[in-house]
Design an enzyme around this catalytic site. Structure first.
Site, PDB file in Angstrom:
ATOM      1  N   ASP A  11       0.843  -1.262   0.051  1.00  0.00           N
ATOM      2  CA  ASP A  11      -0.066   0.112  -0.082  1.00  0.00           C
ATOM      3  C   ASP A  11       0.879   1.248  -0.030  1.00  0.00           C
ATOM      4  O   ASP A  11       1.933   1.226   0.643  1.00  0.00           O
ATOM      5  CB  ASP A  11      -0.956   0.004   1.161  1.00  0.00           C
ATOM      6  CG  ASP A  11      -1.996   0.963   1.236  1.00  0.00           C
ATOM      7  OD1 ASP A  11      -3.135   0.765   0.985  1.00  0.00           O
ATOM      8  OD2 ASP A  11      -1.857   2.214   1.388  1.00  0.00           O
ATOM      9  N   ILE A  12       0.371   2.090  -0.691  1.00  0.00           N
ATOM     10  CA  ILE A  12       1.289   3.474  -0.723  1.00  0.00           C
ATOM     11  C   ILE A  12       1.162   4.238   0.403  1.00  0.00           C
ATOM     12  O   ILE A  12       2.097   5.073   0.615  1.00  0.00           O
ATOM     13  CB  ILE A  12       0.827   4.284  -2.183  1.00  0.00           C
ATOM     14  CG1 ILE A  12       1.820   5.466  -2.770  1.00  0.00           C
ATOM     15  CG2 ILE A  12      -0.505   5.048  -1.708  1.00  0.00           C
ATOM     16  CD1 ILE A  12       1.436   5.840  -4.032  1.00  0.00           C
ATOM     17  N   ASN A  51     -12.985  -2.633   2.577  1.00  0.00           N
ATOM     18  CA  ASN A  51     -13.800  -1.475   2.242  1.00  0.00           C
ATOM     19  C   ASN A  51     -14.702  -1.191   1.197  1.00  0.00           C
ATOM     20  O   ASN A  51     -14.465  -1.869   0.310  1.00  0.00           O
ATOM     21  CB  ASN A  51     -12.835  -0.149   2.761  1.00  0.00           C
ATOM     22  CG  ASN A  51     -12.141  -0.218   3.829  1.00  0.00           C
ATOM     23  OD1 ASN A  51     -12.492  -0.596   4.860  1.00  0.00           O
ATOM     24  ND2 ASN A  51     -10.787   0.217   3.515  1.00  0.00           N
ATOM     25  N   HIS A  89     -10.324  -4.645  -3.417  1.00  0.00           N
ATOM     26  CA  HIS A  89      -9.165  -5.004  -2.885  1.00  0.00           C
ATOM     27  C   HIS A  89      -8.957  -5.295  -1.449  1.00  0.00           C
ATOM     28  O   HIS A  89      -9.956  -5.036  -0.808  1.00  0.00           O
ATOM     29  CB  HIS A  89      -7.954  -3.695  -2.964  1.00  0.00           C
ATOM     30  CG  HIS A  89      -8.683  -2.471  -2.468  1.00  0.00           C
ATOM     31  ND1 HIS A  89      -9.527  -2.028  -3.332  1.00  0.00           N
ATOM     32  CD2 HIS A  89      -8.353  -2.056  -1.447  1.00  0.00           C
ATOM     33  CE1 HIS A  89      -9.831  -0.881  -2.536  1.00  0.00           C
ATOM     34  NE2 HIS A  89      -9.010  -0.746  -1.446  1.00  0.00           N
TER      35      HIS A  89
HETATM   36  P1  DGP Z   1      -9.498   1.751   0.257  1.00  0.00           P
HETATM   37  O1  DGP Z   1      -9.512   2.960   1.081  1.00  0.00           O
HETATM   38  O2  DGP Z   1      -9.795   0.593   0.974  1.00  0.00           O
HETATM   39  O3  DGP Z   1     -10.044   2.049  -1.144  1.00  0.00           O
HETATM   40  O4  DGP Z   1      -7.902   1.403  -0.019  1.00  0.00           O
HETATM   41  C1  DGP Z   1      -7.220   1.896  -1.204  1.00  0.00           C
HETATM   42  C2  DGP Z   1      -5.741   1.892  -0.739  1.00  0.00           C
HETATM   43  O5  DGP Z   1      -5.126   2.122  -2.037  1.00  0.00           O
HETATM   44  C3  DGP Z   1      -5.497   3.094   0.360  1.00  0.00           C
HETATM   45  O6  DGP Z   1      -4.825   2.432   1.326  1.00  0.00           O
HETATM   46  C4  DGP Z   1      -4.028   3.650  -0.571  1.00  0.00           C
HETATM   47  C5  DGP Z   1      -3.740   2.847  -1.705  1.00  0.00           C
HETATM   48  N1  DGP Z   1      -3.608   3.242  -2.964  1.00  0.00           N
HETATM   49  C6  DGP Z   1      -4.197   4.155  -3.625  1.00  0.00           C
HETATM   50  N2  DGP Z   1      -3.606   4.642  -4.783  1.00  0.00           N
HETATM   51  C7  DGP Z   1      -2.341   3.617  -4.568  1.00  0.00           C
HETATM   52  C8  DGP Z   1      -1.395   3.581  -5.684  1.00  0.00           C
HETATM   53  O7  DGP Z   1      -1.107   4.207  -6.599  1.00  0.00           O
HETATM   54  N3  DGP Z   1      -0.680   2.762  -5.281  1.00  0.00           N
HETATM   55  C9  DGP Z   1      -0.459   1.958  -4.102  1.00  0.00           C
HETATM   56  N4  DGP Z   1       0.544   0.914  -4.189  1.00  0.00           N
HETATM   57  N5  DGP Z   1      -1.391   2.010  -3.406  1.00  0.00           N
HETATM   58  C10 DGP Z   1      -2.349   2.932  -3.373  1.00  0.00           C
END
Ligand code: DGP
Length: 114
Positions: A30-31, A87, A100
């Site tokens: 996660d970023i 979520n 996810h």
């Molecule tokens: P949610 O809030 O459940 O939809 O989680 C989305 C997650 O995705 C959040 O924890 C941040 C992550 N995220 C968003 N954009 C990116 C990205 O470009 N790369 C990565 N690795 N994670 C991302």
């Protein structure tokens, strides 16, 4: 349907720290990690939310959660414990509309959803 940011990661159009990949599932860090281990386990099929999944997705989503458990073992957090979270929509805190599973662990987790 436009490609989600996760589909762009799958297509290697944007970079990610990929932990695992097979024909159906991809997993990457996660970023914005909320714990020492915070990995997103994602079906390659772009389904916006779990509300949109149907019976034909049952095997795929089962495979995603089993992949999360395999990655937990790979990361050595399976015995200590961890959490897998999906979520859904606004009040569920969803921000990326491509299903996810958050695999979170590596520390003692609290239980408040706030
Ligand atoms: P949610 O809030 O459940 O939809 O989680 C989305 C997650 O995705 C959040 O924890 C941040 C992550 N995220 C968003 N954009 C990116 C990205 O470009 N790369 C990565 N690795 N994670 C991302």
């Amino acid at each position: 349907m436009n490609d989600s940011i996760f589909t762009k990661i799958i297509k290697r159009e944007i970079p990610a720290d990929i932990i695992y990949e097979d024909s159906d599932v991809i997993a990457f860090n996660d970023i914005s990690p909320k714990a020492p281990v915070h990995i997103l386990v994602v079906p390659k099929k772009q389904i916006p939310t779990i509300n949109d999944a149907n019976d034909e997705d049952a095997f795929l989503l089962g495979k995603v959660i089993l992949t999360a458990s395999k990655i937990a073992k790979m990361k050595g957090i399976d015995e200590r414990g961890y959490r897998v979270i999906v979520n859904c929509n606004q009040e569920g805190g969803q921000s990326v509309y491509h299903i996810h599973f958050h695999l979170i662990g590596g520390k003692q987790l609290g239980w408040s959803p706030d």
